[in-house]
Structures are given as structure tokens and as C-alpha cells.
Design an enzyme around this catalytic site. Sequence first.
Site, PDB file in Angstrom:
ATOM      1  N   ASP A   1       2.171  -2.785  -2.534  1.00 52.25           N
ATOM      2  CA  ASP A   1       2.956  -2.536  -1.320  1.00 52.25           C
ATOM      3  C   ASP A   1       3.454  -3.838  -0.713  1.00 52.25           C
ATOM      4  O   ASP A   1       4.506  -3.881  -0.086  1.00 52.25           O
ATOM      5  CB  ASP A   1       2.119  -1.753  -0.314  1.00 52.25           C
ATOM      6  CG  ASP A   1       1.707  -0.397  -0.862  1.00 52.25           C
ATOM      7  OD1 ASP A   1       2.600   0.389  -1.227  1.00 52.25           O
ATOM      8  OD2 ASP A   1       0.495  -0.138  -0.950  1.00 52.25           O
TER       9      ASP A   1
ATOM     10  N   GLU B   1      -7.845   2.054  -8.074  1.00 57.55           N
ATOM     11  CA  GLU B   1      -7.000   0.940  -8.486  1.00 57.55           C
ATOM     12  C   GLU B   1      -7.775  -0.375  -8.484  1.00 57.55           C
ATOM     13  O   GLU B   1      -7.647  -1.187  -9.408  1.00 57.55           O
ATOM     14  CB  GLU B   1      -5.784   0.840  -7.562  1.00 57.55           C
ATOM     15  CG  GLU B   1      -4.756   1.937  -7.781  1.00 57.55           C
ATOM     16  CD  GLU B   1      -3.631   1.908  -6.768  1.00 57.55           C
ATOM     17  OE1 GLU B   1      -2.549   2.414  -7.086  1.00 57.55           O
ATOM     18  OE2 GLU B   1      -3.835   1.387  -5.651  1.00 57.55           O
TER      19      GLU B   1
END
Length: 262
Positions: free
Chosen positions: A92, A111
Site C-alpha cells: 500500500d 502476508e
Amino acid sequence: MSGQLSPIDKAKFVAAKKAVDYVEDGMRVGLGTGSTAAWMVRCLGELVREDGLKIRGVPTSTRTAELAREVGIEVISLDEAKWLDLTIDGADEFDSELNLIKGGGGALLQEKIVATASDQMIVIADAAKEVGHLGAFPLPVEVIPFGWQTSRALIEEMLISVDVLGRDVTLRMNGDHPYVTDEGNHILDLHLGRIGNARQLALVLNQIPGVVENGLFVDICDVVVIGHGDGRIVLRDINEGTVEQDRLDFVESDNLFKDMMD
């Protein structure tokens, strides 16, 4: 077909297409989650189907697992793989030291586990994800449902003593209900504006009761592949201290683009 893609989608595609060059036959590969990672999974699937690439993928979410199976990638668990050669994922935000904010897609826990179980982590991103300081994107923090409001209050109290601009903490929602991760947890989004010391914040957050993990990936990413809408690609390797540039001319692949546009 490429003409139907927005500049951002083109940037994500070229970054993903370049990143799969790092994947070699026989590798165990961590497969990230999110819109950019989805391009990567489809690019890998194309290599598996058309070029005979043999890999085993460890997905970081149920939706990535479904996509990987759909495009022909053999899916195994991290416990089966034990260790990975490579993980490719999106971000992000990333800064000049390749520290990341991840978790906008809600898969930050898996993740981070997969990324840290890999010899190398490659991040794929469009140029807009690069920032001078992390924090403009809300920082996700995964918390267990029990006592989540207490966890939020403790986080808000802690934020007073760290170097951030904002301290607003919100519960991520899915319609009228709290968002639930693959692990059955909730996510608190921290609207910080700017994070002065990402390493310190990551450590302090994980000491708060109820916090499972946070979306700060510090000293985990090795290479970032930055895509641009005109096909330009920048590869930044933090370990080698190198910056390389390349360009990918769009080769129209109707099946790949059609699946993404549907």
C-alpha cells in the site's frame, strides 16, 4: 485489449510481468494478495500453462489460493513448503528504505508470515505507492475480536507517546458488520498521517494485548519493482544498492486481460 486498462492498471501489470522474471523452475513461491498481486498470479499462471514452468505456490489468502488454482498453479501450504525461495506481493506504501505498509486487502497476517519465511521478498507496485514517509495510508492492525475495544483504547493511548501526526483509530467494516480476516480476526485502521519511526511503532504495537500483527513490514522487502503507465519499470534492490530501469512493451494477451477486466 491493453487499451482498455487504466494507467494504474497498466503500471500494476508491467510491474507484475517483470517480477515473475525472478521465478525459476522448481521454486516454492509465496503468492501475495491484492489487485497488483492478482496480476502477478495470472502472469505466473500463463507461464505455467504455456511455458511449462513448474512451481509450487503458497498463497497469502483464500482468494489468492482460489485464483492460483484457477490459473493452473499448484498450491501448497506453508507447513508443506517449510521455507520459500521467493515471495512476490504488493504494498500500500513503500519508502526509500523499502519499508512497507501492507494490509489494505486484509491479509497482512498471512502476508507477513509468508514473506518472513522466504529467502527473498519482491514487492510490485505502481509509482504512486512510493512515499517520503510512511503513514498517509491507514496502518492496519489485526486484533482478536475478544476485547477489541480495549485493544483500540490501548493503541490510542500508546500513540500519544510515538512520533505520528494523527491518532484516529477505526474498526474496519464490511457493510454493517466488522470486517473478518481469514483467521477470524478484526482489523483496526490507524490514521496516522505520518510515521516518524516505523521500526519502533511496529515493535510497540505488537506488545499490546489483543494485537495479533501490524501492517508495517520493516527490513523484510529486498526488491521493489515499480511500474509506470507508459510501460517503464524501475527495479530497486536494497541489498545491492542498485536501481535499474527497463521498459515493457505491451504484448496483447486477450485471455489474460479479458479475465482481469471481467
